[in-house]
Design an enzyme around this catalytic site. Structure first.
Site, short mmCIF file in Angstrom:
data_model
loop_
_atom_site.label_atom_id
_atom_site.label_comp_id
_atom_site.label_asym_id
_atom_site.label_seq_id
_atom_site.Cartn_x
_atom_site.Cartn_y
_atom_site.Cartn_z
N HIS A 164 3.28 -4.17 4.55
CA HIS A 164 3.35 -3.51 5.86
C HIS A 164 4.68 -2.79 5.98
O HIS A 164 5.70 -3.27 5.50
CB HIS A 164 3.22 -4.55 6.99
CG HIS A 164 2.84 -3.96 8.29
ND1 HIS A 164 3.75 -3.40 9.15
CD2 HIS A 164 1.63 -3.79 8.86
CE1 HIS A 164 3.12 -2.94 10.22
NE2 HIS A 164 1.83 -3.16 10.07
N ASP A 178 -5.45 -6.33 8.05
CA ASP A 178 -6.71 -5.88 7.42
C ASP A 178 -7.22 -6.84 6.35
O ASP A 178 -8.31 -6.64 5.82
CB ASP A 178 -6.48 -4.50 6.79
CG ASP A 178 -6.29 -3.44 7.88
OD1 ASP A 178 -5.27 -2.74 7.84
OD2 ASP A 178 -7.16 -3.37 8.77
C1 SDX Z 1 -2.17 -1.03 8.91
O1 SDX Z 1 2.06 0.69 10.83
C2 SDX Z 1 1.25 -0.17 11.34
O2 SDX Z 1 1.56 -0.87 12.25
C3 SDX Z 1 -0.13 -0.20 10.67
C4 SDX Z 1 -1.07 -1.30 11.16
C5 SDX Z 1 -1.46 -1.09 12.62
O3 SDX Z 1 -1.81 -2.07 13.27
O4 SDX Z 1 -1.53 0.12 13.02
O5 SDX Z 1 -0.46 -2.57 11.02
C6 SDX Z 1 -2.37 -1.29 10.36
O6 SDX Z 1 -2.23 0.10 8.50
C7 SDX Z 1 -1.86 -2.18 8.01
C8 SDX Z 1 -1.61 -1.72 6.53
C9 SDX Z 1 -2.97 -1.58 5.85
N1 SDX Z 1 -2.80 -0.96 4.53
C10 SDX Z 1 -2.97 -1.70 3.40
O7 SDX Z 1 -3.21 -2.90 3.39
C11 SDX Z 1 -2.88 -0.89 2.13
C12 SDX Z 1 -2.06 -1.66 1.09
N2 SDX Z 1 -0.68 -1.68 1.56
C13 SDX Z 1 0.25 -0.70 1.00
O8 SDX Z 1 -0.33 0.55 0.79
C14 SDX Z 1 1.59 -0.71 1.71
O9 SDX Z 1 2.00 -2.04 1.81
C15 SDX Z 1 1.76 -0.07 3.06
C16 SDX Z 1 1.33 1.36 3.04
C17 SDX Z 1 0.99 -0.79 4.11
C18 SDX Z 1 3.23 -0.14 3.43
O10 SDX Z 1 3.90 0.56 2.49
P1 SDX Z 1 5.50 0.60 2.47
O11 SDX Z 1 6.11 -0.31 3.47
O12 SDX Z 1 5.85 2.02 2.52
O13 SDX Z 1 5.86 -0.07 1.13
P2 SDX Z 1 6.22 0.74 -0.10
O14 SDX Z 1 5.09 1.68 -0.37
O15 SDX Z 1 7.60 1.27 0.09
O16 SDX Z 1 6.21 -0.40 -1.19
C19 SDX Z 1 7.37 -1.15 -1.52
C20 SDX Z 1 7.01 -1.75 -2.86
C21 SDX Z 1 6.54 -0.71 -3.88
O17 SDX Z 1 6.79 -1.25 -5.16
P3 SDX Z 1 8.15 -0.76 -5.94
O18 SDX Z 1 8.18 0.76 -5.89
O19 SDX Z 1 9.30 -1.43 -5.21
O20 SDX Z 1 7.97 -1.32 -7.36
O21 SDX Z 1 5.90 -2.65 -2.70
C22 SDX Z 1 4.80 -2.17 -3.43
C23 SDX Z 1 5.04 -0.70 -3.68
O22 SDX Z 1 4.34 -0.26 -4.83
N3 SDX Z 1 3.63 -2.39 -2.59
C24 SDX Z 1 2.50 -2.93 -3.02
C25 SDX Z 1 1.68 -3.02 -1.91
N4 SDX Z 1 2.32 -2.53 -0.83
C26 SDX Z 1 3.52 -2.13 -1.26
N5 SDX Z 1 2.12 -3.32 -4.25
C27 SDX Z 1 0.87 -3.84 -4.34
N6 SDX Z 1 0.03 -3.98 -3.32
C28 SDX Z 1 0.38 -3.58 -2.08
N7 SDX Z 1 -0.45 -3.70 -1.07
#
Ligand code: SDX
Length: 393
Positions: free
Chosen positions: A271, A328
């Site tokens: 998140h 989710d």
């Molecule tokens: C919602 O904003 C809100 O409030 C949203 C929400 C709402 O109520 O409106 O809460 C609803 O959208 C919840 C999120 C649902 N999405 C997912 O579950 C999709 C999977 N999650 C990721 O795509 C991700 O965690 C995000 C998009 C939710 C958040 O991304 P961030 O905070 O920008 O994190 P990041 O992309 O900077 O990642 C940091 C690291 C990275 O690795 P490194 O580059 O450090 O090696 O964490 C990794 C990312 O690759 N990472 C994940 C991951 N999420 C982040 N790796 C594996 N699986 C994941 N889910």
């Protein structure tokens, strides 16, 4: 926490805003709507009561809630031309673009409620959106399965009416299961607002140009449909079903995620704000086991999800990146047990988020200091250069 906010107005017009609606502490895993903790609202309130709280700022009296509910009940029907609108979509259209298109079309049917600065027009568009969104969502679903639309029954509650329109057919009576209705009402509460997430920021962005509420919410629905945002609840079920189909080897899937194989993510995890367990996910996880048991619909995917969570939360790859289950991760399992196809999961998220979008749009429109959102950029392109005629290139 002190309730006193200081900020540079210039900052507000670029990337963020001040709001009194929802408070999140991402590190502590705290979520409050107008100061009320999410777990208390989920356990003790109702979706319409929480909608009232988000939009008007205070919990309603019994008379206020009854009047609000009554107003919504009498606006659930769609204009017959609007009903024909759905016949224009392909039968297999995804219900999210159908929902967004239909919400946008409301602005063509209700041209008497488009002025963001006429309080009466803002009020009636608020009521119409809350009232008609479940009807639109159920029609989108009916269109996709070739069944006749079921008109709303205003003697039913908000969620019961939606469930009957969605799962009822004219040929048989459809008694709504109270366990399903109560669980869905609670899930809608959990989704009702979440400060400046992607879709809410979109609603504010579009509304900041003084576009009407229907147009602004229609844009928010599209933003929510993305798999990184609301679309994740659909992606979680597809992920779990894929693991199950491949033999249920959770550990090897986790390794694929850790190896970032073709961008494979653990959907429903992580998140932008919560760097702790999403308080909504904790509530849903508990409800999932309870609802599936009470509906007598055990699902091996729930066990798979819990095993996935256990392995991930013991693995430094996830812990070091502060990746925890978000709202989710478990919701789709409950929606599936209720009988919704995965294509409807994000539509359910949108129905829950609707009062938050409305409240945030109204707060912005009512703020005399708010201006059109116009973020700036860091320019990384070419420095100045002279044009070269095509004959000389
Ligand atoms: C919602 O904003 C809100 O409030 C949203 C929400 C709402 O109520 O409106 O809460 C609803 O959208 C919840 C999120 C649902 N999405 C997912 O579950 C999709 C999977 N999650 C990721 O795509 C991700 O965690 C995000 C998009 C939710 C958040 O991304 P961030 O905070 O920008 O994190 P990041 O992309 O900077 O990642 C940091 C690291 C990275 O690795 P490194 O580059 O450090 O090696 O964490 C990794 C990312 O690759 N990472 C994940 C991951 N999420 C982040 N790796 C594996 N699986 C994941 N889910």
């Amino acid at each position: 926490e002190t309730g006193y906010v200081t900020y540079d107005p210039g900052f507000m017009n670029t990337s963020s805003c001040a709001s009194a609606i929802t408070y999140i502490d991402g590190d502590a895993g705290i979520l409050r709507y107008r100061g009320y903790p999410i777990d208390q609202l989920a356990q003790q309130s109702s979706f319409l009561e929480v909608s009232y709280l988000l939009i008007y700022g205070e919990l309603p009296t019994r008379a206020q809630l009854d009047a609000f509910s009554e107003q919504i009940s009498i606006h659930t029907l769609l204009h017959e031309d609007m009903r024909r609108f759905f016949d224009g979509f392909r039968h297999d259209a995804h219900p999210m673009p159908v929902l967004s298109s239909a919400v946008s079309a409301l602005s063509t049917f209700y041209q008497d409620s488009l002025d963001p600065f006429d309080p009466q027009q803002v009020e009636i568009s608020t009521i119409r959106l809350l009232a008609k969104a479940p009807t639109i969502a159920s029609y989108a679903y009916k269109r996709s399965i070739g069944q006749p639309y079921i008109y709303p029954d205003n003697t039913l509650g908000y969620v019961e009416n939606f469930l009957r329109m969605t799962f009822g057919v004219p040929s048989v009576e459809h008694p709504v299961d109270p366990v399903v209705a109560k669980a869905l009402d609670m899930l809608f509460i959990l989704h009702a607002d979440h400060e400046q997430n992607c879709s809410t920021s979109t609603v504010r962005m579009v509304g900041s140009s003084h576009a009407n509420l229907y147009a602004s919410v229609s844009a928010g629905i599209h933003a929510l449909s993305g798999p990184l945002h609301g679309g994740a609840n659909e992606a979680v079920l597809e992920m779990l079903a894929g693991i199950q189909a491949a033999g249920g080897d959770v550990a090897s899937f986790v390794n694929r995620v850790k190896n970032k194989e073709q961008g494979v993510k653990l959907m429903g995890f992580g998140h932008r704000v919560y760097k702790n367990y999403d308080p909504r996910a904790a509530i849903v996880k508990k409800a999932a086991r309870d609802v599936l048991e009470r509906m007598d619909k055990p699902d091996p995917l729930l066990d798979l999800a819990m095993e996935l969570e256990e392995i991930a939360l013991a693995d430094d790859f996830f812990v070091s990146r502060k990746l925890y289950p978000n709202v989710d991760f478990y919701t789709g399992l409950i929606y599936k047990a209720m009988g919704f196809p995965t294509k409807m999961f994000t539509v359910l998220f949108a129905l829950g988020r609707l009062p938050g979008w409305i409240a945030q749009w109204r707060e912005m429109i009512e703020d005399p200091s708010s201006k059109i959102n116009r973020p700036r950029q860091v320019y990384t392109g070419a420095t100045e250069r002279d044009f070269v005629h095509i004959a000389d290139r």
